[in-house]
Design a protein around this motif. Structure first.
Motif, PDB file in Angstrom:
ATOM      1  N   GLN A  46       4.405  95.270 136.554  1.00  0.00           N
ATOM      2  CA  GLN A  46       5.551  96.047 136.083  1.00  0.00           C
ATOM      3  C   GLN A  46       6.637  96.098 137.155  1.00  0.00           C
ATOM      4  O   GLN A  46       6.365  96.011 138.350  1.00  0.00           O
ATOM      5  CB  GLN A  46       5.126  97.463 135.715  1.00  0.00           C
ATOM      6  N   SER A  47       7.873  96.289 136.721  1.00  0.00           N
ATOM      7  CA  SER A  47       8.995  96.421 137.636  1.00  0.00           C
ATOM      8  C   SER A  47       8.881  97.745 138.391  1.00  0.00           C
ATOM      9  O   SER A  47       8.599  98.787 137.795  1.00  0.00           O
ATOM     10  CB  SER A  47      10.305  96.376 136.851  1.00  0.00           C
ATOM     11  N   ALA A  48       9.127  97.714 139.683  1.00  0.00           N
ATOM     12  CA  ALA A  48       8.937  98.880 140.550  1.00  0.00           C
ATOM     13  C   ALA A  48      10.150  99.808 140.502  1.00  0.00           C
ATOM     14  O   ALA A  48      10.938  99.880 141.438  1.00  0.00           O
ATOM     15  CB  ALA A  48       8.666  98.435 141.980  1.00  0.00           C
ATOM     16  N   SER A  49      10.287 100.557 139.419  1.00  0.00           N
ATOM     17  CA  SER A  49      11.370 101.538 139.323  1.00  0.00           C
ATOM     18  C   SER A  49      10.988 102.782 140.122  1.00  0.00           C
ATOM     19  O   SER A  49       9.807 103.013 140.406  1.00  0.00           O
ATOM     20  CB  SER A  49      11.604 101.921 137.865  1.00  0.00           C
ATOM     21  N   ALA A  50      11.986 103.579 140.455  1.00  0.00           N
ATOM     22  CA  ALA A  50      11.725 104.808 141.212  1.00  0.00           C
ATOM     23  C   ALA A  50      10.799 105.736 140.439  1.00  0.00           C
ATOM     24  O   ALA A  50       9.885 106.342 141.017  1.00  0.00           O
ATOM     25  CB  ALA A  50      13.041 105.511 141.539  1.00  0.00           C
ATOM     26  N   ALA A  51      10.997 105.841 139.136  1.00  0.00           N
ATOM     27  CA  ALA A  51      10.160 106.723 138.318  1.00  0.00           C
ATOM     28  C   ALA A  51       8.711 106.245 138.291  1.00  0.00           C
ATOM     29  O   ALA A  51       7.785 107.045 138.403  1.00  0.00           O
ATOM     30  CB  ALA A  51      10.716 106.807 136.897  1.00  0.00           C
ATOM     31  N   LEU A  52       8.505 104.941 138.156  1.00  0.00           N
ATOM     32  CA  LEU A  52       7.147 104.396 138.128  1.00  0.00           C
ATOM     33  C   LEU A  52       6.464 104.585 139.477  1.00  0.00           C
ATOM     34  O   LEU A  52       5.287 104.967 139.534  1.00  0.00           O
ATOM     35  CB  LEU A  52       7.152 102.921 137.742  1.00  0.00           C
ATOM     36  N   ILE A  53       7.175 104.352 140.546  1.00  0.00           N
ATOM     37  CA  ILE A  53       6.596 104.520 141.881  1.00  0.00           C
ATOM     38  C   ILE A  53       6.170 105.963 142.102  1.00  0.00           C
ATOM     39  O   ILE A  53       5.079 106.234 142.612  1.00  0.00           O
ATOM     40  CB  ILE A  53       7.587 104.042 142.959  1.00  0.00           C
ATOM     41  N   GLU A  54       6.994 106.914 141.687  1.00  0.00           N
ATOM     42  CA  GLU A  54       6.657 108.329 141.821  1.00  0.00           C
ATOM     43  C   GLU A  54       5.418 108.669 140.999  1.00  0.00           C
ATOM     44  O   GLU A  54       4.522 109.376 141.460  1.00  0.00           O
ATOM     45  CB  GLU A  54       7.845 109.177 141.369  1.00  0.00           C
ATOM     46  N   SER A  90      11.189  89.797 143.022  1.00  0.00           N
ATOM     47  CA  SER A  90      11.808  90.340 141.805  1.00  0.00           C
ATOM     48  C   SER A  90      11.538  91.836 141.637  1.00  0.00           C
ATOM     49  O   SER A  90      11.805  92.410 140.580  1.00  0.00           O
ATOM     50  CB  SER A  90      11.289  89.608 140.576  1.00  0.00           C
ATOM     51  N   GLU A  91      10.941  92.470 142.652  1.00  0.00           N
ATOM     52  CA  GLU A  91      10.578  93.879 142.648  1.00  0.00           C
ATOM     53  C   GLU A  91       9.535  94.217 141.583  1.00  0.00           C
ATOM     54  O   GLU A  91       9.539  95.283 140.973  1.00  0.00           O
ATOM     55  CB  GLU A  91      11.809  94.790 142.523  1.00  0.00           C
TER      56      GLU A  91
END
Length: 99
Positions: A46-54, A90-91
């Motif tokens: 999955q793309s490493a969005s700020a919300a997903l990382i949190e 690609s983060e």
């Protein structure tokens, strides 16, 4: 033993039932406060969005976090409360580790 008040009997049963309930089971990592990524393989790719990382940090029970991109410098110290998230160019999340 005869109870003089029917409600007293119900209250006694409720009290005893409360004593027999078992606490929710917690993993050893949750008890110790250590990071645990055993159940987080679903975020790989999955793309490493700020919300997903949190969200992943909370689910891993990690006190600290570092996101590592290709070529990033990282210390070699071990911290059992730290979540490491490795991402590609690609983060996209490619690996989750604790330490």
């Amino acid at each position: 033993m005869e109870l003089r008040h029917p409600l007293a009997g119900l209250a006694l049963l409720a009290l005893l039932a409360g004593c027999s309930s078992q606490p929710a089971s917690r993993s050893a990592a949750e008890i110790s406060g250590d990071c645990n990524v055993d159940n987080l393989s679903g975020v790989l790719g999955q793309s490493a969005s700020a919300a997903l990382i949190e969200q992943v940090q909370r689910q891993a029970n990690a006190k600290t976090l570092r996101v590592l991109a290709p070529g990033d410098a990282a210390t070699m110290d071990y911290n059992p409360q730290r979540l490491n998230i490795d991402i590609d160019e690609s983060e996209v999340i490619i690996r989750l580790t604790c330490g």
